[in-house]
Design an enzyme around this catalytic site. Structure first.
Site, mmCIF file in Angstrom:
data_model
loop_
_atom_site.group_PDB
_atom_site.id
_atom_site.type_symbol
_atom_site.label_atom_id
_atom_site.label_comp_id
_atom_site.label_asym_id
_atom_site.label_seq_id
_atom_site.Cartn_x
_atom_site.Cartn_y
_atom_site.Cartn_z
ATOM 1 C CG PHE A 252 54.010 26.964 -15.949
ATOM 2 C CD1 PHE A 252 54.255 25.609 -16.034
ATOM 3 C CD2 PHE A 252 54.435 27.636 -14.821
ATOM 4 C CE1 PHE A 252 54.911 24.926 -15.018
ATOM 5 C CE2 PHE A 252 55.090 26.977 -13.797
ATOM 6 C CZ PHE A 252 55.336 25.615 -13.906
ATOM 7 C CB CYS A 263 62.272 27.863 -7.376
ATOM 8 S SG CYS A 263 62.750 26.368 -6.506
HETATM 9 C C1 UGA Z 1 59.989 25.439 -10.270
HETATM 10 C C2 UGA Z 1 60.268 25.003 -11.718
HETATM 11 O O1 UGA Z 1 59.043 24.580 -12.325
HETATM 12 C C3 UGA Z 1 61.298 23.890 -11.771
HETATM 13 O O2 UGA Z 1 61.609 23.552 -13.119
HETATM 14 C C4 UGA Z 1 62.574 24.363 -11.059
HETATM 15 O O3 UGA Z 1 63.569 23.337 -11.021
HETATM 16 C C5 UGA Z 1 62.234 24.751 -9.636
HETATM 17 O O4 UGA Z 1 61.242 25.806 -9.661
HETATM 18 C C6 UGA Z 1 63.502 25.222 -8.967
HETATM 19 O O5 UGA Z 1 64.073 26.206 -9.415
HETATM 20 O O6 UGA Z 1 64.012 24.518 -8.077
HETATM 21 P P1 UGA Z 1 58.487 24.510 -8.253
HETATM 22 O O7 UGA Z 1 58.806 25.806 -7.570
HETATM 23 O O8 UGA Z 1 58.630 23.241 -7.506
HETATM 24 O O9 UGA Z 1 59.395 24.343 -9.589
HETATM 25 O O10 UGA Z 1 56.966 24.595 -8.681
HETATM 26 P P2 UGA Z 1 56.107 24.854 -10.015
HETATM 27 O O11 UGA Z 1 55.365 23.628 -10.350
HETATM 28 O O12 UGA Z 1 56.936 25.442 -11.080
HETATM 29 O O13 UGA Z 1 55.051 25.942 -9.483
HETATM 30 C C7 UGA Z 1 55.464 27.219 -9.016
HETATM 31 C C8 UGA Z 1 54.259 28.048 -8.610
HETATM 32 O O14 UGA Z 1 53.478 28.395 -9.752
HETATM 33 C C9 UGA Z 1 53.301 27.350 -7.646
HETATM 34 O O15 UGA Z 1 52.909 28.288 -6.664
HETATM 35 C C10 UGA Z 1 52.123 26.949 -8.524
HETATM 36 O O16 UGA Z 1 50.916 26.890 -7.822
HETATM 37 C C11 UGA Z 1 52.112 28.103 -9.537
HETATM 38 N N1 UGA Z 1 51.480 27.744 -10.832
HETATM 39 C C12 UGA Z 1 52.025 26.819 -11.645
HETATM 40 C C13 UGA Z 1 50.340 28.413 -11.226
HETATM 41 O O17 UGA Z 1 49.825 29.305 -10.511
HETATM 42 N N2 UGA Z 1 49.772 28.129 -12.442
HETATM 43 C C14 UGA Z 1 50.301 27.191 -13.276
HETATM 44 O O18 UGA Z 1 49.750 27.004 -14.392
HETATM 45 C C15 UGA Z 1 51.456 26.523 -12.872
#
Ligand code: UGA
Length: 423
Positions: A252, A263
């Site tokens: 992250f 979320c």
């Molecule tokens: C997130 C949480 O990671 C889960 O643990 C949680 O269960 C879920 O929300 C929920 O509440 O249901 P999710 O929304 O599927 O999961 O996606 P993530 O992988 O967390 O990414 C979220 C956003 O952050 C995306 O737009 C992604 O592109 C962005 N991101 C992620 C970044 O810009 N940089 C990173 O290093 C990681």
């Protein structure tokens, strides 16, 4: 164990299919007949890697869906409530679906001996206690003597939800009743992770605090990235150096356009709302949302600088989903950017491996390419707006490529005419 799961969105369907794979007898319930029929025909209503195959496997062993909640609850020992908790305009969550299901389960409990109800939907602290009142009112019975209640938050990521289900970092069981906790522990027997036992509010807050901390990490690295960009520093090198500190960790810390999805934006807003309601104004959470809201504007500023007026310029947009490996475009930064570019009369061509059908419904008038390579052809600029790894394999030639999602995380293989949003 006989399990029923109410709600067949991401959370409910993965929970149902996952528990079925673990050997439990599972029935999923949804009021939407089309979804029920689709699941019973072996077609998951959502895209998730490996889900179709797993659904086919568990259906052979009796996994099914129904719109009859009464039968599903009567024939099970435990019911997971996994229905949606959408946001209102002010950021608070709307609980009508959770309440409705609690009422319906309550009515069924009148005819049933001991049963456990588990809230898995993401709900703000205090909600599960309110559900106990509803269940008591509609069943005429009392907690914890006649039925059990627990709060068991989910931590699945879209795109890797099945892996997350089978290899969780932790299982949180929030309940004040030992019999309930023991039953849920038994259900999750065989999962190789720590089980954290809490009360209802602690379990609810663990979910919000986890998502809020991850969102904070993202807005933090994006803010550092915005500073780095001004100072000619490569944020990715900085993130690598910072992430090697084991107290911080490398995850992250991929800077970019900010977070989207169903979320993080919703959960941080809901926590803010709840905190403010309790009399505390959460300044960090406010800043997390503010930084995130402004991030797409940083990309547009760079594009304006490069192309001058955008009117009539052909812009290829690669990536529409909020992240890779999903077809979900909810709260995707791409949508904000498309709207802004349309206001500037840019000529857009869009491509995404999975997100095009959903975006076509929102913007039917726009041009959609058959491949990323086709979209790039003849473009004045290319915007990379989702971290699909296959965008690394496109031949960009000399066209200006503006990367909003860190598709080209390291310097090797970057296109000739390349710039990153904050590196
Ligand atoms: C997130 C949480 O990671 C889960 O643990 C949680 O269960 C879920 O929300 C929920 O509440 O249901 P999710 O929304 O599927 O999961 O996606 P993530 O992988 O967390 O990414 C979220 C956003 O952050 C995306 O737009 C992604 O592109 C962005 N991101 C992620 C970044 O810009 N940089 C990173 O290093 C990681």
């Amino acid at each position: 164990m006989n399990v029923s799961v109410s709600g067949t969105g991401y959370v409910g369907l993965i929970q149902g299919v996952g528990l079925a794979k673990k050997g439990h007898s599972v029935t999923c319930v949804d009021i939407d007949r089309a979804k029920v029929e689709s699941i019973n025909a072996g077609v998951p209503p959502i895209y998730e890697d490996g889900l179709k195959e797993l659904l086919a496997e568990v259906r052979k062993n009796g996994f099914k869906a129904t719109d009859d909640i009464r039968q599903a609850v009567l024939n099970s020992d435990i019911t997971f409530v996994c229905v949606g908790t959408p946001s209102s305009r002010h950021g608070e969550i709307k609980l009508h679906q959770v309440r409705q299901v609690a009422r319906e389960i309550g009515e069924v409990l009148r005819e049933k001996d001991y049963h456990v109800v588990v809230i898995k939907s993401t709900v703000v602290p205090g909600t599960t206690e309110g559900m106990i009142e509803l269940l008591e009112e509609h069943s005429g019975k009392s907690y914890p003597k006649d039925f059990g209640v627990a709060m068991n938050p989910e931590f699945l990521r879209e795109g890797s939800a099945l892996d997350d289900f089978f290899s969780p970092d932790r299982v949180v069981i929030g309940s004040t009743d030992k019999r309930t906790r023991d039953l849920i522990r038994k259900l999750y027997e065989g999962f190789d992770c720590e089980v954290v036992e809490t009360n209802f509010r602690e379990a609810e807050m663990i979910k919000y605090a986890s998502n809020a901390l991850l969102a904070t990490k993202l807005s933090f690295i994006n803010e550092v990235g915005n500073v780095c960009k001004r100072m000619g520093i490569d944020t990715n090198v900085v993130a690598k150096g910072v992430g090697l500190d084991h107290r911080i960790g490398p995850k992250f810390l991929r800077a970019g356009l900010g977070f989207g999805g169903s979320c993080f934006p919703k959960d941080v807003s809901a926590l803010m709302h709840k905190a403010t309601e309790s009399g505390y104004y959460p300044r960090v959470l406010r800043a997390v949302l503010d930084v995130n809201r402004d991030q797409p504007g940083k990309l547009l500023y760079l594009l304006d600088n490069k192309l001058g007026s955008l009117s009539g310029k052909r812009i290829a947009i690669l990536g529409l989903t909020f992240k890779e490996n999903t077809d979900d475009v909810r709260e995707s930064p791409s949508l904000t950017i498309i709207k802004d570019l349309l206001m500037e009369h840019a000529d857009l061509v869009l491509f995404d491996p999975m997100g095009m059908p959903a975006v076509m419904q929102l913007f039917p008038q726009l041009q959609y390419a058959q491949s990323a390579q086709h979209a790039v052809h003849g473009a004045d600029a290319v915007l990379l707006l989702t971290e699909w790894p296959q965008f690394q394999d496109v031949d960009y030639g000399d066209v200006y490529v503006l990367d909003g999602k860190n598709v080209f995380n390291t310097k090797d293989r970057r296109p000739k005419n390349y710039e990153g949003i904050c590196w």
